[in-house]
Design an enzyme around this catalytic site. Structure first.
Site, PDB file in Angstrom:
ATOM      1  N   TRP A 120      -7.963  11.370   2.659  1.00 22.62           N
ATOM      2  CA  TRP A 120      -7.572  11.775   1.313  1.00 22.62           C
ATOM      3  C   TRP A 120      -6.088  11.503   1.049  1.00 22.62           C
ATOM      4  CZ3 TRP A 120     -10.287  16.921  -0.436  1.00 22.62           C
ATOM      5  CH2 TRP A 120     -11.649  16.880  -0.101  1.00 22.62           C
TER       6      TRP A 120
ATOM      7  N   TYR B 235     -17.759   1.096   3.514  1.00 22.17           N
ATOM      8  CA  TYR B 235     -16.344   1.250   3.840  1.00 22.17           C
ATOM      9  C   TYR B 235     -16.177   1.839   5.228  1.00 22.17           C
ATOM     10  CZ  TYR B 235     -11.686   3.331   3.909  1.00 22.17           C
ATOM     11  OH  TYR B 235     -10.421   3.710   4.273  1.00 22.17           O
TER      12      TYR B 235
ATOM     13  N   ASP C 201     -11.228   9.050   7.958  1.00 19.62           N
ATOM     14  CA  ASP C 201     -12.207  10.109   8.205  1.00 19.62           C
ATOM     15  C   ASP C 201     -13.622   9.666   7.850  1.00 19.62           C
ATOM     16  OD1 ASP C 201     -11.344   9.986   5.503  1.00 19.62           O
ATOM     17  OD2 ASP C 201     -12.075  11.998   5.113  1.00 19.62           O
TER      18      ASP C 201
ATOM     19  N   GLY D  80       0.806  -1.222   0.000  1.00 18.50           N
ATOM     20  CA  GLY D  80       0.000   0.000   0.000  1.00 18.50           C
ATOM     21  C   GLY D  80       0.836   1.268   0.000  1.00 18.50           C
TER      22      GLY D  80
ATOM     23  N   LEU E  75      -4.475 -12.985   7.632  1.00 21.93           N
ATOM     24  CA  LEU E  75      -5.145 -12.226   8.688  1.00 21.93           C
ATOM     25  C   LEU E  75      -6.462 -12.850   9.120  1.00 21.93           C
ATOM     26  CD1 LEU E  75      -4.462  -8.591   7.419  1.00 21.93           C
ATOM     27  CD2 LEU E  75      -3.133  -9.973   9.016  1.00 21.93           C
TER      28      LEU E  75
END
Length: 305
Positions: A167, A141, A118, A27, A53
């Site tokens: 963001w 999400y 957020d 990522g 996981l």
């Protein structure tokens, strides 16, 4: 970036060598963490193909083998649109997997930092969200990420903390800034949403914050980190184009039209306002305005041929 005087902070460990395990190898944030790792940190990054996981026994195996002092979980299901139709996958990665990591870390007495979002807020606030504001996600999400936060909170561990961000963009992987630069070089015009407000975050800055955070002896339960200031996606796109032209990434300017969210096709509902109050985090590391971070990012990119 300018930071507080960490050397004189009594909250810091005197440990000279720290083993850190990052889960989520490929990522944006994981790659920035690897790119900025301090010299006194022994870093191991694992992908989901290297650690299962969904299997607590495999997480326990990895922890017993690597013996990390700190785990940073940056993995997860991050496709906001796809989450709407992949409910079970989103919850498996953002909820249950986080619970599995937290349980293993708790039992092994390993410190644990989890990255959240957020989007656990509904966007109804008139001011930046604090760490004490009540979450109320409005899409799958956000709901799945909140499930991960709830899983961590049930352990009531001072060795655990959540870092929410927003963001995110980086020179690695897919993100809004790189997508805009590509589209601006291909399209004759762009329509960008102008009624969703928040704060961009350069992943490199977040990586620096996390490296400062691991040095603290005590953590609060939740931190917020983003670049400073609030903007819309439209204003962000305008700034990307201006800087892209200025620094040779774009050859010419195209029209960018502001539109409302209702006029943009989307499966997932998004918060109209999701800026984060980063006051506590700024006491650990002084961040930059989003415009300055974007400028640094654009200037560091090599011009396209």
């Amino acid at each position: 970036m300018d930071s507080v005087n960490l050397a004189s902070d009594k909250r810091l460990h005197s440990r000279k060598h720290v083993k850190v395990l990052v889960i989520g190898k490929h990522g944006q944030l994981a790659l920035e963490l690897a790119d900025t790792v301090p010299t006194d940190v022994e870093l191991t990054c694992l992908s989901r193909t290297e650690i299962d996981l969904t299997e607590p026994s495999d997480i326990n195996r990895v922890i017993s083998t690597i013996k990390p002092n700190i785990i940073i979980n940056v993995s997860g299901f991050t496709d906001v649109e796809a989450a709407e139709s992949s409910y079970e996958n989103a919850y498996a990665l953002n909820g249950k997997a986080v619970d599995n990591i937290a349980s293993a870390a708790f039992n092994a007495k390993v410190r644990f930092i989890h990255i959240s979002t957020d989007f656990i807020f509904d966007g109804s606030s008139q001011r930046p969200y604090t760490v004490d504001d009540k979450p109320n996600p409005i899409n799958v999400y956000g709901q799945s990420k909140l499930a991960g936060e709830v899983a961590i909170a049930k352990y009531h561990s001072d060795n655990f903390t959540i870092v929410r961000t927003s963001w995110l963009y980086s020179r690695f992987g897919k993100n809004f800034v790189k997508t805009m630069l590509n589209l601006m070089s291909e399209k004759e015009q762009l329509n960008i949403v102008n009624d969703q407000l928040g704060s961009p975050t350069h992943a490199k800055g977040l990586a620096h914050f996390l490296w400062c955070l691991i040095k603290l002896e005590k953590w609060q339960a939740i931190y917020h980190w983003s670049d400073l200031g609030i903007t819309s996606w439209y204003e962000f796109a305008i700034a990307i184009q201006e800087l892209g032209i200025k620094h040779g990434l774009l050859q010419y300017q195209i029209p960018i039209k502001p539109i409302l969210s209702v006029n943009y096709p989307s499966l997932a509902k998004r918060p109209s306002f999701s800026a984060l109050d980063c006051t506590a985090s700024q006491m650990i590391l002084t961040g930059k305005a989003w415009q300055d971070e974007l400028t640094d990012f654009i200037k560091a990119l090599k011009p396209t041929s």
